[in-house]
Design an enzyme around this catalytic site. Structure first.
Site, PDB file in Angstrom:
ATOM      1  N   SER A 490       0.917  -1.070   0.287  1.00  0.00           N
ATOM      2  CA  SER A 490      -0.221   0.091   0.080  1.00  0.00           C
ATOM      3  C   SER A 490       0.569   1.367   0.274  1.00  0.00           C
ATOM      4  CB  SER A 490      -1.187  -0.155   1.528  1.00  0.00           C
ATOM      5  OG  SER A 490      -1.631   1.011   1.254  1.00  0.00           O
ATOM      6  N   ASP A 501      10.802   5.447  -9.844  1.00  0.00           N
ATOM      7  CA  ASP A 501      10.195   6.745 -11.041  1.00  0.00           C
ATOM      8  C   ASP A 501      10.842   8.378 -11.137  1.00  0.00           C
ATOM      9  OD1 ASP A 501       8.503   4.598 -11.737  1.00  0.00           O
ATOM     10  OD2 ASP A 501       6.195   5.437 -11.669  1.00  0.00           O
ATOM     11  N   LYS A 515      -1.003  -4.706  -2.886  1.00  0.00           N
ATOM     12  CA  LYS A 515      -2.063  -4.157  -3.475  1.00  0.00           C
ATOM     13  C   LYS A 515      -1.729  -2.214  -3.607  1.00  0.00           C
ATOM     14  CE  LYS A 515      -5.294  -3.321   0.130  1.00  0.00           C
ATOM     15  NZ  LYS A 515      -5.588  -2.104  -0.418  1.00  0.00           N
TER      16      LYS A 515
END
Length: 728
Positions: A490, A501, A515
């Site tokens: 999460s 990224d 998740k």
């Protein structure tokens, strides 16, 4: 994973038509036919018939109301039709008998006509069909354990060459009563042999197993209508998506307690798997986590009250019954009989005593340490920040308390301290961090980037919103690593994905949980405006997270740049272990600019890691354990021959002892060897050895992560690094 803000919806409740009444009559006729068929098919091992459970009016109403919400407001909204009915049917059978040891093929064949009728049962508010299936299940459970108890009278021959398949989830249903009896014969024989190998005599084995099986028989007679209804409703909700659940009144109360962390206990999230109560998560700051004696995947076989108490065997118990034993008054002691995660079924148990405590926010706080690496005469310092959850004192923040506690604030303070200690690199350890506050994940990312988007969120209507870091400046602009494992989920995945990224830091470890969905709680009684609670609650998936690069953390998780070996299996743990998890999809990337390009460093870092671990015996031990775990899982068979089982156990024990003393383990050890220890003394010795080996394995991964960051610093100092702009 923390609960999101409660959502209330106002929905119209449709009335039944004449067609519904006609359908009710058809369903009643089918139930009568089923009852007659069940009586005819009852096995000759049946004992006393169990009382028949019947659905309550409010349960049928709750099911109907839930169907309207799920069909209209779920992120993966699905109409309740014949297609979904088939999925519910399969899910229901799996919920009841996942290992296929109670039902026989004739049961399934008789229910085949009901495969497309569950939607009618819910919409017409007539739950007779699912309850009739549950009643058959309860009778089958009682019959099987009655047969198991009878098997104890004759004992077993452990010199025969035969084996037991301990996982049957992917197997076909037993074709006959004879086949299912043979499964149970081997099952009971294995239970007996496990106790025999643990040093128990035949008399005590019979007493232990008979008591265990008798308890299972009694439990099924104590099941209530509410229990049967909740199982059926979760078969419905989880047929849509695995994180959507129905909670009856008792389950809803337990959920509230777990989210408030206000009940005194051990601080562990438990799940039921293959009859074992298994530790799924350790709550940071709780007695279980602080003890250092329990780990994710450990199996609880018994529970006792008081440090010197005898433990009650809980193998095969319902999860909520086991949890009720573990909970208790503050400062009281609970004793657990534990089978470690890495141990085989015959592995040595641990007796773990824990003092029940209320879990405080302070105990969950981020912690720091400094580890050093010396290479070619150069010493580098790596600051390690361990973050157990993305916590925040919401109440204090809403009250504008300037000293409110949060993960981001604590990490920022620790970064300042590490800078004063002149560290060369920082490692954020998110292993087993199950998530928490989305806001904290965004703000924590902001400590390492200047400004920009952190995560995207798409709701059920397809609308995409972006959560961004809006604060200028960074708290740490030096080399950065993030250590994750399969238990990182999460909010942990949001943070790790954003760091990856942006090219801001190296992601090290295992692939994360996967998740990438958002849930909210819906109180059905508030919707219906009931004066008293009677309908329960829905935990509903309403949105999905996406990375700023347009991909999602859902299902695939975050893939590390520097992968480490893992004991977990995708089929057992993580989002991919669910049959119907939401798929990985991609949307448009957010508008962001990477700040670094670490991809070119990865090949050299991996080469250095490979060379280094060849001479690291602890790392090689870990690789051996991983290979053995995968081999055992693939084999899915265990011998029922006593001599073979003793030999397997003795070889494993010798290997652990050899590791402890630094000697090579012999390839073969006689099962008749005498090590001079009594059985109970040998148990304690091996428990301590296994515990040390497990802790050492965890330290190995942290140690290697620190070495990777040290290598990165060396490469960056030598001018290897290119910014994203320069690389283009």
């Amino acid at each position: 994973m923390q609960r999101s803000e409660r959502t209330l919806l106002a929905l119209p409740i449709q009335s039944k038509s004449r067609d519904d009444v006609a359908m009710n009559k058809k369903l009643i006729w089918l139930v009568l036919a089923l009852a007659m068929a069940a009586q005819a098919a009852a096995p000759d091992t049946a004992t006393t018939a169990l009382p028949e459970l019947k659905p309550a009016v409010q349960q049928a109403q709750a099911a109907h109301m839930s169907s309207q919400i799920l069909s209209r407001f779920h992120y993966k909204a699905m109409p309740l039709d014949d297609g979904l009915s088939e999925k519910i049917f399969d899910s229901y059978l799996k919920q009841l008998d996942s290992e296929k040891i109670f039902f026989v093929q004739s049961d399934i064949d008789q229910w085949e006509s009901f495969r497309t009728r569950f939607d009618d049962a819910i919409l017409t508010e007539n739950l007779s069909v699912p309850f009739s299936i549950f009643n058959r299940y309860a009778q089958r459970v009682s019959d099987r354990f009655a047969y198991a108890r009878r098997l104890l009278k004759d004992g077993f021959d452990f010199q025969q060459k035969e084996s037991y398949q301990y996982s049957r989830e992917k197997e076909a249903w037993p074709k006959s009563e004879a086949e299912v009896r043979e499964l149970w014969r081997k099952r009971v024989k294995n239970d007996w042999l496990r106790l025999k190998l643990a040093g128990k005599d035949d008399k005590s084995i019979v007493e232990t197993l008979d008591k265990r099986y008798e308890h299972s028989q009694k439990r099924v007679t104590q099941v209530k209508s509410e229990d049967a209804f909740q199982i059926f409703m979760n078969a419905y909700t989880m047929a849509i998506e695995p994180h959507t659940n129905y909670m009856g009144l008792r389950a809803a109360e337990d959920f509230e307690i777990s989210m408030r962390l206000s009940l005194f206990g051990i601080g562990a999230v438990l799940s039921e798997k293959n009859e074992y109560t298994t530790i799924r998560e350790l709550v940071p700051g709780g007695p279980a986590a602080l003890s250092g004696k329990l780990n994710v995947g450990d199996r609880i076989l018994g529970v006792g009250q008081g440090e010197k108490s005898e433990t009650t065997d809980v193998l095969g118990w319902r999860l909520d019954d086991t949890v009720a034993l573990i909970r208790g008054a503050a400062d009281s002691t609970v004793v657990l009989d534990v089978l470690p995660a890495e141990a085989n079924p015959d592995g040595k148990h641990q007796r773990v005593a824990l003092v029940r405590k209320k879990i405080s926010l302070e105990a969950q706080s981020a912690k720091k340490s400094v580890l050093t690496v010396t290479d070619a005469g150069v010493t580098r310092r790596v600051g390690v920040i361990t973050l157990p959850s993305f916590y925040q004192d919401f109440d204090a923040r809403q009250k504008s308390d300037p000293a409110y506690k949060s993960a981001t604030r604590d990490v920022a303070r620790l970064l300042d301290e590490l800078k004063q200690e002149n560290v060369d690199s920082v490692l954020i350890d998110l292993r087993n961090n199950g998530g928490g506050s989305l806001n904290e994940a965004v703000e924590l990312t902001g400590l390492f980037i200047d400004k920009g988007p952190v995560v995207q969120q798409r709701n059920a209507q397809g609308k995409v919103s972006i959560e961004s870091d809006t604060q200028a400046g960074v708290a740490w602009n030096g080399p950065l690593g993030v250590l994750i494992n399969r238990g990182s989920a999460s909010a942990s995945e949001i943070f790790a994905a954003a760091i990856q990224d942006y090219g801001r830091g190296l992601i090290i470890g295992e692939r994360s949980f996967g998740k990438g969905t958002v849930q909210t709680m819906i109180d059905l009684d508030q919707i219906a405006k009931n004066d008293k609670p009677k309908f329960g609650e829905l935990k509903l998936t309403i949105a999905q997270f996406f990375r700023i690069n347009g991909g999602t953390t859902q299902l695939r998780g975050v893939t590390p740049d520097i992968p480490f070996p893992t004991m977990t299996d995708d089929e057992d743990f993580g989002e991919s272990s669910f049959d119907n998890a939401l798929p990985w999809v991609q949307i448009k990337a957010a508008d962001y600019s990477p700040v670094g390009n670490l991809e070119q460093l990865v090949p050299n870092l991996l080469k250095r890691l490979e060379i280094r671990v060849k001479n690291d015996k602890d790392y090689q031990y870990l690789l051996e354990d991983v290979a053995e775990f995968k081999q055992l899982r693939k084999k899915n068979q265990i011998s029922l021959n006593e001599a073979e089982r003793r030999k397997e156990r003795d070889v494993q024990e010798a290997k652990l002892k050899a590791r402890k003393t630094g000697q090579e383990a012999p390839d073969d050890i006689s099962s008749s060897r005498d090590d001079g220890l009594q059985a109970d003394e040998r148990n304690l010795s091996n428990d301590l050895t296994a515990e040390k080996a497990r802790k050492d394995a965890k330290d190995v991964l942290l140690n290697e992560a620190v070495h990777v960051l040290s290598d990165e610093v060396e490469m960056l100092n030598s001018g290897t690094r290119l910014t994203k702009k320069a690389a283009n």
